[in-house]
Design a protein around this motif. Structure first.
Motif, short mmCIF file in Angstrom:
data_model
loop_
_atom_site.label_atom_id
_atom_site.label_comp_id
_atom_site.label_asym_id
_atom_site.label_seq_id
_atom_site.Cartn_x
_atom_site.Cartn_y
_atom_site.Cartn_z
N LEU A 19 8.17 34.07 -3.78
CA LEU A 19 7.48 34.10 -2.49
C LEU A 19 5.99 34.36 -2.66
O LEU A 19 5.17 33.85 -1.90
N LEU A 20 5.63 35.13 -3.66
CA LEU A 20 4.22 35.40 -3.91
C LEU A 20 3.51 34.18 -4.50
O LEU A 20 2.36 33.91 -4.18
N GLU A 21 4.19 33.46 -5.36
CA GLU A 21 3.55 32.34 -6.05
C GLU A 21 3.63 31.03 -5.26
O GLU A 21 2.90 30.09 -5.54
N LEU A 22 4.47 30.97 -4.25
CA LEU A 22 4.67 29.73 -3.49
C LEU A 22 3.39 29.14 -2.90
O LEU A 22 3.13 27.95 -3.07
N PRO A 23 2.55 29.93 -2.21
CA PRO A 23 1.32 29.33 -1.65
C PRO A 23 0.41 28.72 -2.72
O PRO A 23 -0.18 27.67 -2.52
N VAL A 24 0.32 29.36 -3.87
CA VAL A 24 -0.52 28.85 -4.94
C VAL A 24 0.05 27.54 -5.47
O VAL A 24 -0.67 26.56 -5.68
N ARG A 25 1.36 27.50 -5.67
CA ARG A 25 2.03 26.30 -6.16
C ARG A 25 1.87 25.15 -5.17
O ARG A 25 1.57 24.02 -5.54
N MET A 26 2.05 25.43 -3.88
CA MET A 26 1.93 24.38 -2.86
C MET A 26 0.50 23.85 -2.79
O MET A 26 0.29 22.65 -2.65
N LYS A 27 -0.50 24.73 -2.89
CA LYS A 27 -1.90 24.31 -2.85
C LYS A 27 -2.19 23.40 -4.05
O LYS A 27 -2.83 22.35 -3.91
N HIS A 28 -1.70 23.75 -5.22
CA HIS A 28 -1.91 22.92 -6.42
C HIS A 28 -1.27 21.54 -6.24
O HIS A 28 -1.89 20.52 -6.54
N ALA B 153 -3.51 14.72 -3.03
CA ALA B 153 -4.75 14.22 -2.43
C ALA B 153 -5.59 13.48 -3.47
O ALA B 153 -6.17 12.42 -3.18
N LYS B 154 -5.64 14.00 -4.69
CA LYS B 154 -6.40 13.34 -5.77
C LYS B 154 -5.78 11.97 -6.07
O LYS B 154 -6.50 10.99 -6.24
N GLY B 155 -4.46 11.89 -6.11
CA GLY B 155 -3.79 10.62 -6.36
C GLY B 155 -4.06 9.59 -5.28
O GLY B 155 -4.28 8.42 -5.56
N ILE B 156 -4.05 10.03 -4.03
CA ILE B 156 -4.31 9.11 -2.91
C ILE B 156 -5.75 8.61 -2.96
O ILE B 156 -6.01 7.43 -2.75
N ARG B 157 -6.70 9.51 -3.25
CA ARG B 157 -8.10 9.08 -3.35
C ARG B 157 -8.28 8.06 -4.48
O ARG B 157 -8.99 7.06 -4.32
N LYS B 158 -7.62 8.29 -5.60
CA LYS B 158 -7.70 7.36 -6.73
C LYS B 158 -7.09 6.00 -6.35
O LYS B 158 -7.65 4.95 -6.64
N ALA B 159 -5.94 6.02 -5.69
CA ALA B 159 -5.27 4.79 -5.27
C ALA B 159 -6.14 4.00 -4.30
O ALA B 159 -6.20 2.77 -4.36
N ALA B 160 -6.83 4.69 -3.40
CA ALA B 160 -7.66 4.02 -2.40
C ALA B 160 -8.81 3.25 -3.02
O ALA B 160 -9.32 2.30 -2.42
N MET B 161 -9.21 3.61 -4.22
CA MET B 161 -10.33 2.94 -4.88
C MET B 161 -9.89 1.76 -5.75
O MET B 161 -10.72 1.03 -6.27
N MET B 162 -8.58 1.54 -5.89
CA MET B 162 -8.10 0.38 -6.64
C MET B 162 -8.45 -0.89 -5.87
O MET B 162 -8.74 -0.85 -4.68
N LEU B 163 -8.40 -2.02 -6.56
CA LEU B 163 -8.69 -3.30 -5.93
C LEU B 163 -7.41 -3.94 -5.39
O LEU B 163 -6.33 -3.77 -5.95
N VAL B 164 -7.57 -4.70 -4.33
CA VAL B 164 -6.45 -5.41 -3.70
C VAL B 164 -5.70 -6.25 -4.73
O VAL B 164 -4.47 -6.26 -4.77
N GLU B 165 -6.43 -6.95 -5.59
CA GLU B 165 -5.78 -7.84 -6.56
C GLU B 165 -4.86 -7.10 -7.52
O GLU B 165 -4.00 -7.71 -8.14
N ILE C 233 0.83 -1.20 0.00
CA ILE C 233 0.00 0.00 0.00
C ILE C 233 0.87 1.25 0.00
O ILE C 233 0.59 2.21 -0.73
N MET C 234 1.95 1.24 0.77
CA MET C 234 2.85 2.40 0.80
C MET C 234 3.46 2.66 -0.58
O MET C 234 3.57 3.81 -1.00
N ARG C 235 3.84 1.61 -1.27
CA ARG C 235 4.41 1.79 -2.62
C ARG C 235 3.37 2.40 -3.56
O ARG C 235 3.70 3.17 -4.45
N LEU C 236 2.12 2.05 -3.35
CA LEU C 236 1.05 2.56 -4.21
C LEU C 236 0.85 4.06 -4.00
O LEU C 236 0.67 4.81 -4.95
N ILE C 237 0.86 4.50 -2.76
CA ILE C 237 0.56 5.90 -2.48
C ILE C 237 1.79 6.74 -2.20
O ILE C 237 1.68 7.86 -1.71
N GLU C 238 2.94 6.18 -2.52
CA GLU C 238 4.19 6.90 -2.25
C GLU C 238 4.15 8.27 -2.91
O GLU C 238 3.85 8.41 -4.08
N VAL C 239 4.40 9.27 -2.09
CA VAL C 239 4.40 10.63 -2.59
C VAL C 239 5.69 11.31 -2.16
O VAL C 239 6.17 11.07 -1.06
#
Length: 156
Positions: free
Chosen positions: A75-84, A90-102, A54-60
């Motif tokens: 410095l001005l663009e950093l918060p926007v970049r970090m939020k993106h 988060a989107k990748g982790i949600r997608k990984a969580a829906m995969m099947l065990v097999e 599971i860790m290998r799957l969601i490795e970030v």
């Protein structure tokens, strides 16, 4: 000589092959185990899933932020970049969580017979670099033996 059947756990927590990764992770966490045999709908052993799978799957990886000599614009663009980047992770982790065990389980399972010695089981674990062995007799899953079970057998 201590046999696997004397040290193994008979009540085996299993995960179904068609379970979602999210559900398998919950089973591991709730039972405080680091891996479990995977079974099909008939209860036949088809694989093993571990926290490592599971860790290998969601490795970030943390975003690399070049802040040695940031410019005022950085410095001005950093918060926007970090939020993106956070949203993408988060989107990748949600997608990984829906995969099947097999889809991520180890399907080449090393097993051991209940009548084998625990030194044989320890040697199998070492040779195949695994932390647990499903115990199988006549094609049926009858238990599981872990490194902790083997160590525990010596202190009884």
């Amino acid at each position: 000589m201590i046999r696997v059947k004397d040290a193994m756990q008979k009540d085996v927590i299993t995960v179904r092959r068609n379970s979602k990764i999210h559900d398998a992770a919950r089973v591991l966490r709730e039972n405080r185990i680091s891996g479990a045999p995977v079974v099909d709908d008939d209860g036949k052993l088809v694989g093993v899933i571990s926290e490592g799978d599971i860790m290998r799957l969601i490795e970030v990886h943390s975003p690399s932020l070049n802040l040695l000599m940031p410019s005022p614009l950085d410095l001005l663009e950093l918060p926007v970049r970090m939020k993106h980047e956070y949203d993408e992770i988060a989107k990748g982790i949600r997608k990984a969580a829906m995969m099947l065990v097999e889809e991520i389980m180890t399907d080449r399972v090393v097993t051991v017979h209940p009548d084998a010695s625990i030194s044989d089981a320890a040697e199998l674990m070492d040779r195949h670099d695994v932390k647990r062995l499903p115990v199988v007799e006549d094609g049926e899953l009858v238990g599981i033996i872990t490194r902790g079970d083997i160590i525990g057998a010596f202190v009884k």
